[in-house]
Design a protein around this motif. Sequence first.
Motif, PDB file in Angstrom:
ATOM      1  N   ALA B  14      -0.612   2.300 -23.369  1.00 17.30           N
ATOM      2  CA  ALA B  14       0.102   1.031 -23.538  1.00 17.30           C
ATOM      3  C   ALA B  14      -0.862  -0.158 -23.552  1.00 17.30           C
ATOM      4  N   GLY B  15      -2.109   0.064 -23.140  1.00 18.81           N
ATOM      5  CA  GLY B  15      -3.065  -1.038 -23.070  1.00 18.81           C
ATOM      6  C   GLY B  15      -2.724  -2.035 -21.972  1.00 18.81           C
ATOM      7  N   VAL B  16      -2.161  -1.533 -20.887  1.00 15.52           N
ATOM      8  CA  VAL B  16      -1.846  -2.404 -19.744  1.00 15.52           C
ATOM      9  C   VAL B  16      -2.467  -1.775 -18.500  1.00 15.52           C
ATOM     10  N   SER B  17      -2.401  -2.489 -17.364  1.00 17.25           N
ATOM     11  CA  SER B  17      -3.003  -1.961 -16.136  1.00 17.25           C
ATOM     12  C   SER B  17      -2.116  -0.887 -15.518  1.00 17.25           C
ATOM     13  N   ILE B  18      -2.750  -0.063 -14.668  1.00 12.63           N
ATOM     14  CA  ILE B  18      -1.988   0.947 -13.921  1.00 12.63           C
ATOM     15  C   ILE B  18      -0.940   0.262 -13.054  1.00 12.63           C
ATOM     16  N   ALA B  19      -1.316  -0.897 -12.483  1.00 13.52           N
ATOM     17  CA  ALA B  19      -0.365  -1.620 -11.627  1.00 13.52           C
ATOM     18  C   ALA B  19       0.885  -2.009 -12.423  1.00 13.52           C
ATOM     19  N   SER B  20       0.685  -2.403 -13.695  1.00  7.20           N
ATOM     20  CA  SER B  20       1.837  -2.779 -14.512  1.00  7.20           C
ATOM     21  C   SER B  20       2.737  -1.577 -14.762  1.00  7.20           C
ATOM     22  N   VAL B  21       2.124  -0.424 -15.064  1.00  9.20           N
ATOM     23  CA  VAL B  21       2.935   0.783 -15.281  1.00  9.20           C
ATOM     24  C   VAL B  21       3.707   1.092 -14.008  1.00  9.20           C
ATOM     25  N   SER B  22       2.997   0.967 -12.886  1.00  7.87           N
ATOM     26  CA  SER B  22       3.636   1.239 -11.600  1.00  7.87           C
ATOM     27  C   SER B  22       4.841   0.334 -11.407  1.00  7.87           C
ATOM     28  N   ARG B  23       4.673  -0.955 -11.708  1.00  6.21           N
ATOM     29  CA  ARG B  23       5.784  -1.903 -11.513  1.00  6.21           C
ATOM     30  C   ARG B  23       6.973  -1.517 -12.392  1.00  6.21           C
ATOM     31  N   SER B  61      -1.391  18.244  -1.606  1.00  8.97           N
ATOM     32  CA  SER B  61      -0.594  17.834  -0.445  1.00  8.97           C
ATOM     33  C   SER B  61       0.339  16.703  -0.834  1.00  8.97           C
ATOM     34  N   ASN B  62       0.003  16.058  -1.963  1.00 12.96           N
ATOM     35  CA  ASN B  62       0.863  14.972  -2.411  1.00 12.96           C
ATOM     36  C   ASN B  62       0.768  13.751  -1.493  1.00 12.96           C
ATOM     37  N   GLN B  63      -0.294  13.690  -0.705  1.00 14.50           N
ATOM     38  CA  GLN B  63      -0.474  12.567   0.220  1.00 14.50           C
ATOM     39  C   GLN B  63      -1.839  11.916   0.006  1.00 14.50           C
ATOM     40  N   ILE B  64      -1.843  10.589   0.145  1.00 20.60           N
ATOM     41  CA  ILE B  64      -3.077   9.817   0.079  1.00 20.60           C
ATOM     42  C   ILE B  64      -3.232   9.094   1.410  1.00 20.60           C
ATOM     43  N   GLY B  65      -4.433   9.079   1.943  1.00 16.82           N
ATOM     44  CA  GLY B  65      -4.666   8.392   3.209  1.00 16.82           C
ATOM     45  C   GLY B  65      -5.232   6.995   3.006  1.00 16.82           C
ATOM     46  N   PHE B  66      -4.858   6.097   3.914  1.00 17.32           N
ATOM     47  CA  PHE B  66      -5.478   4.757   3.948  1.00 17.32           C
ATOM     48  C   PHE B  66      -5.875   4.507   5.391  1.00 17.32           C
ATOM     49  N   ALA B  78      -1.719  -6.741   3.174  1.00 21.43           N
ATOM     50  CA  ALA B  78      -1.766  -7.227   1.795  1.00 21.43           C
ATOM     51  C   ALA B  78      -2.302  -6.123   0.880  1.00 21.43           C
ATOM     52  N   MET B  79      -3.239  -5.335   1.383  1.00 22.93           N
ATOM     53  CA  MET B  79      -3.758  -4.211   0.582  1.00 22.93           C
ATOM     54  C   MET B  79      -2.698  -3.119   0.431  1.00 22.93           C
ATOM     55  N   ILE B  80      -2.048  -2.771   1.545  1.00 27.97           N
ATOM     56  CA  ILE B  80      -1.051  -1.700   1.524  1.00 27.97           C
ATOM     57  C   ILE B  80       0.076  -2.036   0.549  1.00 27.97           C
ATOM     58  N   ARG B  81       0.458  -3.323   0.516  1.00 27.98           N
ATOM     59  CA  ARG B  81       1.565  -3.724  -0.365  1.00 27.98           C
ATOM     60  C   ARG B  81       1.221  -3.489  -1.838  1.00 27.98           C
ATOM     61  N   GLU B  82      -0.077  -3.444  -2.176  1.00 26.33           N
ATOM     62  CA  GLU B  82      -0.490  -3.120  -3.547  1.00 26.33           C
ATOM     63  C   GLU B  82      -0.678  -1.623  -3.741  1.00 26.33           C
ATOM     64  N   ILE B  83      -1.245  -0.989  -2.722  1.00 27.17           N
ATOM     65  CA  ILE B  83      -1.620   0.429  -2.853  1.00 27.17           C
ATOM     66  C   ILE B  83      -0.383   1.331  -2.894  1.00 27.17           C
ATOM     67  N   GLN B  84       0.578   1.042  -2.005  1.00 24.62           N
ATOM     68  CA  GLN B  84       1.707   1.963  -1.848  1.00 24.62           C
ATOM     69  C   GLN B  84       2.529   2.150  -3.129  1.00 24.62           C
ATOM     70  N   PRO B  85       2.943   1.063  -3.815  1.00 28.54           N
ATOM     71  CA  PRO B  85       3.756   1.290  -5.020  1.00 28.54           C
ATOM     72  C   PRO B  85       2.999   2.013  -6.128  1.00 28.54           C
ATOM     73  N   SER B 294      -7.617  -9.822  -0.925  1.00 25.17           N
ATOM     74  CA  SER B 294      -7.178  -8.544  -0.345  1.00 25.17           C
ATOM     75  C   SER B 294      -6.226  -7.798  -1.276  1.00 25.17           C
ATOM     76  N   ALA B 295      -5.304  -8.497  -1.903  1.00 23.99           N
ATOM     77  CA  ALA B 295      -4.382  -7.813  -2.821  1.00 23.99           C
ATOM     78  C   ALA B 295      -5.159  -7.189  -3.981  1.00 23.99           C
ATOM     79  N   GLU B 296      -6.074  -7.962  -4.557  1.00 23.05           N
ATOM     80  CA  GLU B 296      -6.872  -7.450  -5.679  1.00 23.05           C
ATOM     81  C   GLU B 296      -7.712  -6.247  -5.242  1.00 23.05           C
ATOM     82  N   ARG B 297      -8.284  -6.345  -4.048  1.00 23.06           N
ATOM     83  CA  ARG B 297      -9.107  -5.227  -3.577  1.00 23.06           C
ATOM     84  C   ARG B 297      -8.270  -3.967  -3.372  1.00 23.06           C
ATOM     85  N   GLY B 298      -7.066  -4.150  -2.811  1.00 26.07           N
ATOM     86  CA  GLY B 298      -6.178  -2.999  -2.616  1.00 26.07           C
ATOM     87  C   GLY B 298      -5.818  -2.364  -3.944  1.00 26.07           C
ATOM     88  N   ARG B 299      -5.464  -3.221  -4.903  1.00 21.73           N
ATOM     89  CA  ARG B 299      -5.061  -2.712  -6.218  1.00 21.73           C
ATOM     90  C   ARG B 299      -6.220  -1.978  -6.887  1.00 21.73           C
TER      91      ARG B 299
END
Lengths: 342, 342
Positions: B14-23, B61-66, B78-85, B294-299
């Motif tokens: 799609a030529g967009v970011s992974i975050a956009s697909v996630s949203r 395991s289908n799990q990611i650690g932070f 602020a990082m978790i709010r980007e990483i989790q979705p 922090s949000a950018e770093r998490g993403r």
Amino acid sequence: MTEEPTITTIAQHAGVSIASVSRVLNGLPTKAETERKVMSAARELGYVPNSAARSLKSRRSNQIGFAMADIGNPVYLAMIREIQPIFKAAGYRLVLHSTDADTADEIDVLRGLGERYIDGLIMIPLRLTGEHLTMFAAARAPIVVIGSVPEDAPVDNVRTDSRAGVRLAVEHLHGLGRRRIGFVNGPLDTVPGAARSAAYAEALAALGLPYDPGLTQVGDFYRAEGARAAARLLDRVPDLDALLCANDLIAFGALDVLRRAGRRVPQDVAVAGMDDTDLATLAWPPLTSVSLGSAERGRAAAELLLDKLENTRRAPRVVTVEPRLVVRASTDPSRIPGEEAP
Amino acid sequence: MTEEPTITTIAQHAGVSIASVSRVLNGLPTKAETERKVMSAARELGYVPNSAARSLKSRRSNQIGFAMADIGNPVYLAMIREIQPIFKAAGYRLVLHSTDADTADEIDVLRGLGERYIDGLIMIPLRLTGEHLTMFAAARAPIVVIGSVPEDAPVDNVRTDSRAGVRLAVEHLHGLGRRRIGFVNGPLDTVPGAARSAAYAEALAALGLPYDPGLTQVGDFYRAEGARAAARLLDRVPDLDALLCANDLIAFGALDVLRRAGRRVPQDVAVAGMDDTDLATLAWPPLTSVSLGSAERGRAAAELLLDKLENTRRAPRVVTVEPRLVVRASTDPSRIPGEEAP
């Protein structure tokens, strides 16, 4: 003793709480008398550091889960700060899940018990569904629920009397002479939202105040949503003189809105929150809040789960923590913030 | 396409970011144009909801650690709010670890990678030891480190330029006419503590101000420790006219102390924090703070890890996020809090 001592057996032997044993074994400051009792019991039982951990590690994942709605709500932090050291002393790693109160996510975490990646789970579901109850019944590992569950649910349960908590706050605001007491709540289909809504109406009735649905506004348990709900309520009821918020985050949103509207807190509008989080003293003015004993609830949940891991066949237990009101300057202008404890 | 589409392949197509697909896949509000591109790419690639998740679940395991130092520090939220979705959209459950910056706990979490209870890990070690580096080299699953690592470390890395961040703050305080600029830092044996200490001295030198060790005080990255350190510094340097704090929590502690001491902020002492957390606007006065993205770093960390999970052989990558200064009333008396965004 043929079995290796655990922090539970040390606590029983020493006649102190599991939390105290945990503090001593983690090297945290403890009363000298308690430390003496714990170390003496540990010696008598032949405890060597981490042996409890090692004895558990053999058959287990060595992990305990804690599932909460919102990692950004400091009420859960207060619980984690109690839960983590207790499990650390017992040789477990704590893994945290933030579910956004999404039922599918919570069920997914419960499934993790079946996958044996955790040995036990403490959870705080905001909405308790039939699917939760089915998973509780099927779980192959112990679960502690913080919040309300049906009496026959096969889980340990730690609860607080949020009804009594709401009553304390409403009586306090009434006692300050406030008569237009608004209420900003979270969603009514959540366990705390429903309980606090009923409690608000009951508390008004007990004081002989009329229940006016126009004085209540439903939002969500976050600061931004609390601000939006408080703004709507203020638009509708400009002569509001007090505002009870169903948690501290909602109250912080309400403080933002009142400040922007030029309404003085507490002179024009007294504001009270619930949960008495760490942030209550960061806000301006410092926030009056109903403590629902988050630290005590976290500690009780950890102790129940640890006990259940060692006594797998015992019947479910219920622990209840009483609320208390913590008065600060957001309702009482006589409190001088300069004199507040940090 | 013979392989099942993933959110990474959809993003590329799609030529967009992974975050956009996630949203889009999480049903969150997105620009119409982005949503159109994502849905079109998903259709073309034959994406069916959750198929990505299912295809991954088979072997994993289908799990990611932070793993972070302190779940109570909102910079991590602020990082978790980007990483989790992002991971949720990709079919992973996020598990969180709060390590108190305890190296043994962090090593224990790294060991979890070997036990295969998580498929990948994002971590923020405050102290980077040889043991960390050994575990990185031995890890059988991908790791992203947020913070500084040696150039040849076999992990993806997201960093910020905290040195430039400190300089922005010191220049701002200097520009306001302040000349007795104190600095309250976290422990010097941590990566951020060491970097910020050096940066403070450099920034003063660049402005032609003398470096006075008496103007600095080391505490820890928590509110209570920040308060204690600020109190010591104020006792020693009563004519301090500005205070830079190495993170927002320290700054909140400093605000508590200044209020109790009757010093007006910002008139008597201008106060700036670092991290620009959510709580900066809860504090009184609202806190000037250096955003370290922090949000950018998490993403960025989530996108690197997701990419690495699908392209396991690619070389480690580094992403750098630039700091920026967010000025509020704690340094600038002309900012009227009533006009602040919530």
